[in-house]
Structures are given as C-alpha cells and as structure tokens.
Design an enzyme around this catalytic site. Structure first.
Site, mmCIF file in Angstrom:
data_model
loop_
_atom_site.group_PDB
_atom_site.id
_atom_site.type_symbol
_atom_site.label_atom_id
_atom_site.label_comp_id
_atom_site.label_asym_id
_atom_site.label_seq_id
_atom_site.Cartn_x
_atom_site.Cartn_y
_atom_site.Cartn_z
ATOM 1 N NE ARG A 138 -3.400 2.459 2.600
ATOM 2 C CZ ARG A 138 -3.274 3.318 3.622
ATOM 3 N NH1 ARG A 138 -2.572 2.981 4.692
ATOM 4 N NH2 ARG A 138 -3.861 4.491 3.585
ATOM 5 C CG HIS A 182 -0.961 8.955 3.716
ATOM 6 N ND1 HIS A 182 -1.154 7.605 3.936
ATOM 7 C CD2 HIS A 182 -0.589 9.467 4.912
ATOM 8 C CE1 HIS A 182 -0.902 7.321 5.211
ATOM 9 N NE2 HIS A 182 -0.561 8.425 5.818
ATOM 10 C CD GLU A 228 -4.703 7.553 10.122
ATOM 11 O OE1 GLU A 228 -4.241 8.593 10.619
ATOM 12 O OE2 GLU A 228 -4.352 6.426 10.489
ATOM 13 C CG ASN A 356 -5.136 3.505 8.540
ATOM 14 O OD1 ASN A 356 -5.358 2.617 7.723
ATOM 15 N ND2 ASN A 356 -4.666 4.688 8.195
ATOM 16 C CE1 TYR A 358 0.273 2.656 13.438
ATOM 17 C CE2 TYR A 358 -1.798 3.499 12.577
ATOM 18 C CZ TYR A 358 -0.476 3.149 12.385
ATOM 19 O OH TYR A 358 0.086 3.293 11.152
ATOM 20 C CD GLU A 417 -1.513 3.929 8.032
ATOM 21 O OE1 GLU A 417 -1.212 4.338 9.165
ATOM 22 O OE2 GLU A 417 -1.708 4.679 7.061
#
Ligand code: GBH
Length: 511
Positions: A138, A182, A228, A356, A358, A417
């Site tokens: 990606r 991005h 995002e 994504n 985290y 991600e």
C-alpha cells in the site's frame, strides 16, 4: 446496513484462492529443498498420508492461528513520508513542504525533502517487500507530482514514476494498493481555497482521482480515496499540529470535515466513472475503536454504540449517509451545512473499507445514561510505544473488525495500517533486536486472527511501515519500520521483526 457486493467478487475470490494454492505449493517445495538432507522427505510418497506430510512447509504452524486462505499480507507507506525527491521531475509544493520548512513545527526541524529517497530507491525497496513474503503493498500517490498546482495540466513525469513503480511491483508478484491522498495537499490549493475549508478542494480531488484511476486501473485494482480523514482535518485544521497548521473555530472545522467526506464520495464516483469496471474503491480511515472492558453482551453492545458515535463525522456518515442525531446535537449551531444530495454522494457504495488501527480510542462499559455507554479513562501507567499517543491494546484489532462488520457490514475489510514505534537500536554488527515489535505483532495479529476465525471479512493486513520514515510532526526520531533506516547513508537493515513477519506471511499464520 448495506449489501456492498460487486459482481466480480466471487471470481476474484476464486482467483485469490487459486493463486494462494499455487504459492503454497511453491513454498512447500522450497521448504522441502531447505531440509533436503532429511532422509524422511526422500522416502517414497505413494500413500496419501506421506504426501500430506511432504506438502507441509517446515514452518507449519502449531498453534491453530492460521488466517483464511488468500489472506493478503502487506506493508504500507505514504508518499511524503518515504519518497523524498521533493523538487524532482516537476513535483509541485505541498502543505507538508511548507509546514516542515517552518522552524519549530517538526521535531528536530526534520523535513521530507529526502526522506527514504524511495523515489529513486523503489526497486531496492520492492525487493525488501518481496523478501518479506508480502504479496501486496500500500503506497500513496503525491497529488502534486501529477497536478503540481492541484488542478490543470497533468505532469507526465510524475505519472511516469507511478507507472514505473506499479510495473515493478507487478513484475515481482506484488499487488499494488494505491492511496490517492495521504495528507500532502498541493500548496496551490491551500493558497487558493484554504485547502479543505473549501468545496473546490473536494472537487479538485475528485478530478485528480478520476484521472489516476483512468491511468492506473488497468494494473491497480484497489484504490483508497483518502487516508485518515479524522487526522488530517483535526490535527491540520483544528489543533494546528499538522500541516497546514491552522486552528479553526468549531463551525469552520465542522465544515472542513464535511468537505473531506464529500471529497471521498465525489472521488468514489469519479473512479467508478473513469476506472476499469473491475476497479475496487474504498478509503482508509483510522476508525476510533471502543473496546469493551469486559467481553460480555452488555459491554460489547455499549462499545458498538460508542464506536458508531466516535466516528460520526467520518466513517459513520460515509457508511450510513447521515450524521447521527447525537453528532448534530453536539455540534448545535456549529453543525456543517450540507444537502441531501451531498449525503448521497458521501455514502456512495464502497467495495471495501480500510481501517488503520493502532490503539483503542477508549475502554468503555455499559451505562444507563442517554448515550448507552461510558468511557473508562486510561491508567497513567497504561503501556505505550515510543509514540506517547500509542496506547497499546491488541484486542483493538479484534474489536475494530467486529464493530465495523456489525455496524456497517462492508463486503471486505482491510487492515490498512497497524504498527508500533520502538527504540530500534542498531548494534555494532548491524542487528536490531526489536523484541517489543514482535510482542506487538504477535498480540495484535492473534486478535485479528480471532476475528477472521469468527468470520469477519478481513481480507488483508498491511503493517505500518515497510521502513522507518518521516513520522510527520515527530520527524525521523520515531521508527515504525520492519526495516531500519540509517539516515546517514539511507541504508536499510532488516529488524528482527522483519524475520518474524516473513515467517508469518509464509505460513499465513500467527507464529
Ligand atoms: C497513521 O496515523 C498515519 O496514517 C501514518 O502516516 C503514520 O505514520 C502512522 O499512523 C504512525 O503515526 O502528533 O501527538 O498530535 C495514525 C493515527 C493520528 C496517530 C495522529 C498519531 C498524532 C499525535 N495518528 N496522531 S500527535
């Protein structure tokens, strides 16, 4: 809820299964070669049992943590964070060039001028991807390489770079997944329209998205519109800590947010209009995930309600075509101005969603209050990575996938991600023993496997990131890569976690 089925899904799945079988046979063959001194493997194999044994890779998982057949392993990067070559081949200025060159905005005043020089070293890096046994990559396209001023005449040299790179990926058996935005907005659009404060930027983005799909969709089958939305709007236009460093009052911030979701929807339509018919479109959003502090029905339900509200301005409106009542109530007089027609565009049907993930946004519990949930504050000692915002919570991957499936039922989900930053010290013999990243990967992927085993439609996992790179406002001091970057000479070194990832991708299993 929506049925996001597209005609070619079944066909694609079959293809993926076939190619997975081929890869499996190949890898089994390699494994046999590697242990060819073992006499057992040379014994005749005329019984079914022996054939089966022989087909097992040497790293055959012992822990029942395999992913579904055809599960795609990959890594992710983004243009401004890795490409460098900021003034090469007609690339236009972006808001991140301006921001990073403003003293005091980035740790150590680092800039992305050179970054990992991926622009020139992409062939080398594609070999790194390949050696991870990753079958997908990606990357993001720098809008200003294609349209230096955001709109107008395309810059052929910029397009040529992505053509070369995509061809190189395909020649190495790696499927390209392209993100169209991005965060590196062409500076010209910031100057002319105040960037995302104007609908003109949304329209310009759709034109660029349509153009890219026209040029690449013969080879790129998966496009992400924006990466995002929450982050680049909130931090760029709300808190001012990311480019363009603006701090808008609430009403204008709400409006900018609306322009971002609108840009996504317009781009989906443009890609459908200009791309080949088998082009798949989605987005990559850092869905804010609520984790039930105890996994019982009442708290799970509360976490689901909370997740829908946490994402009301982004994923929720994109998937449901309306802003939630609670969102509009909270916004009050500051609520964005929008039309029904815009809501339709924003909620254009998607082929997949990328998430994504985290850290948990919050642990929650059930409540009899009007919201139906209550947030539980994090302990001061809650563990983090070297990024202080990255509160660890492996189960966030499980709940991210489960909530997204339950709330919006997308046809496919990709983890676009997930990753961890660490201290990553290079030893005198060029090793990086990032045991913390292995701890992270094993924990998070075990939870992801748990979701796929229960039928969540997660089709792939992209580790952030392939290599250490320009970590936005944190500069080069924060390292997320599977490969270590020596910024003095731009040499790449595999970390221990690269070896770990390679083994898991090969076995299609947590190991
Ligand atoms: C992702 O964001 C990005 O897509 C990627 O480009 C980035 O490199 C990666 O994470 C690792 O950070 O600077 O203290 O205000 C993940 C969500 C939202 C986490 C913004 C960091 C900034 C915190 N990110 N947040 S701070």
């Amino acid at each position: 809820m929506k049925d996001l089925k597209t005609a070619d899904n079944a066909e694609k799945k079959e293809y993926q299964q076939q190619s997975n079988r081929r890869d499996f046979v190949k890898s089994a063959g390699l494994a046999t070669l590697a242990v060819s001194a073992t006499p057992f493997l040379f014994s005749s194999c005329d019984t079914k049992a022996e054939t089966d044994k022989k087909d097992q890779p040497s790293s055959s998982p012992k822990n029942n943590l395999e992913f579904p057949k055809g599960f795609l392993w990959g890594t992710a990067t983004a243009s401004y964070q890795v490409e460098g070559a900021a003034n090469v081949d007609g690339r236009g200025m972006t808001i991140w060039d301006t921001f990073s060159h403003t003293p005091g905005k980035i740790a150590n005043n680092d800039t992305g001028d050179i970054a990992c020089d991926f622009y020139h070293k992409y062939k080398e890096d594609i070999q790194l991807i390949k050696s991870l046994n990753a079958k997908s990559y990606r990357f993001s396209i720098a809008w200003s390489r294609i349209f230096p001023d955001g709109t107008g005449t395309p810059n052929q040299k910029g397009l040529d770079f992505y053509n070369r790179m995509v061809d190189e990926l395909l020649a190495n058996g790696i499927e390209p997944f392209a993100t169209l935005y991005h965060w590196d907005l062409p500076q010209a659009l910031q100057d002319k329209y105040n960037g995302w404060q104007s609908k003109e930027t949304s329209k310009a983005f759709a034109d660029y998205a349509g153009y890219m799909s026209e040029k690449l969709s013969d080879r790129v089958k998966h496009f992400f519109t924006l990466n995002e939305l929450w982050t680049f709007i909130q931090l760029g236009y709300g808190d001012g800590v990311f480019a363009p460093g603006v701090k808008l009052p609430p009403a204008e911030l709400y409006q900018a947010r609306h322009h971002a979701v609108l840009a996504h929807g317009l781009a989906v339509q443009a890609i459908r209009a200009h791309g080949k018919t088998d082009t798949k479109v989605g987005l990559a959003e850092n869905v804010k995930v609520a984790v039930p502090y105890i996994e019982t029905a009442e708290h799970i339900k509360a976490a689901e309600i909370a997740t829908r509200e946490f994402n009301a301005g982004y994923m929720t409106v994109i998937m449901e075509g309306k802003y939630t009542d609670a969102f509009l109530k909270k916004a009050g007089a500051d609520a964005p101005k929008f039309t029904d027609e815009e809501l339709k565009i924003i909620s254009s049907l998607l082929d997949f969603v990328g998430i994504n993930i985290y850290n948990p946004e919050s642990y929650v519990k059930a409540s009899s209050n009007a919201d139906g949930y209550e947030k539980i504050p994090f302990a001061k000692s809650h563990p983090t990575s070297t990024s202080k915002w990255e509160l660890l919570g492996p189960e966030t991957l499980y709940w991210g996938a489960k909530h997204v499936q339950k709330l919006w039922n997308p046809k496919e989900i990709y983890i676009t991600e997930n990753g961890m930053s660490g201290t990553d010290e290079l030893t005198s013999d060029n090793q990086i023993y990032d045991t913390d990243r292995i701890l992270f990967l094993r924990g998070y992927l075990t939870q992801l496997q748990r979701a796929t085993a229960e039928g969540a439609p997660v089709k792939g996992y992209f580790y952030w990131s392939l290599v250490d790179n320009f970590e936005w406002a944190s500069g080069y001091g924060i390292r997320f890569g599977l490969y270590y970057m020596d910024y003095k000479n731009l040499k790449r070194f595999p970390k221990l976690s690269a070896e770990y990832f390679r083994a898991m991708a090969q076995a299609n299993s947590v190991l």
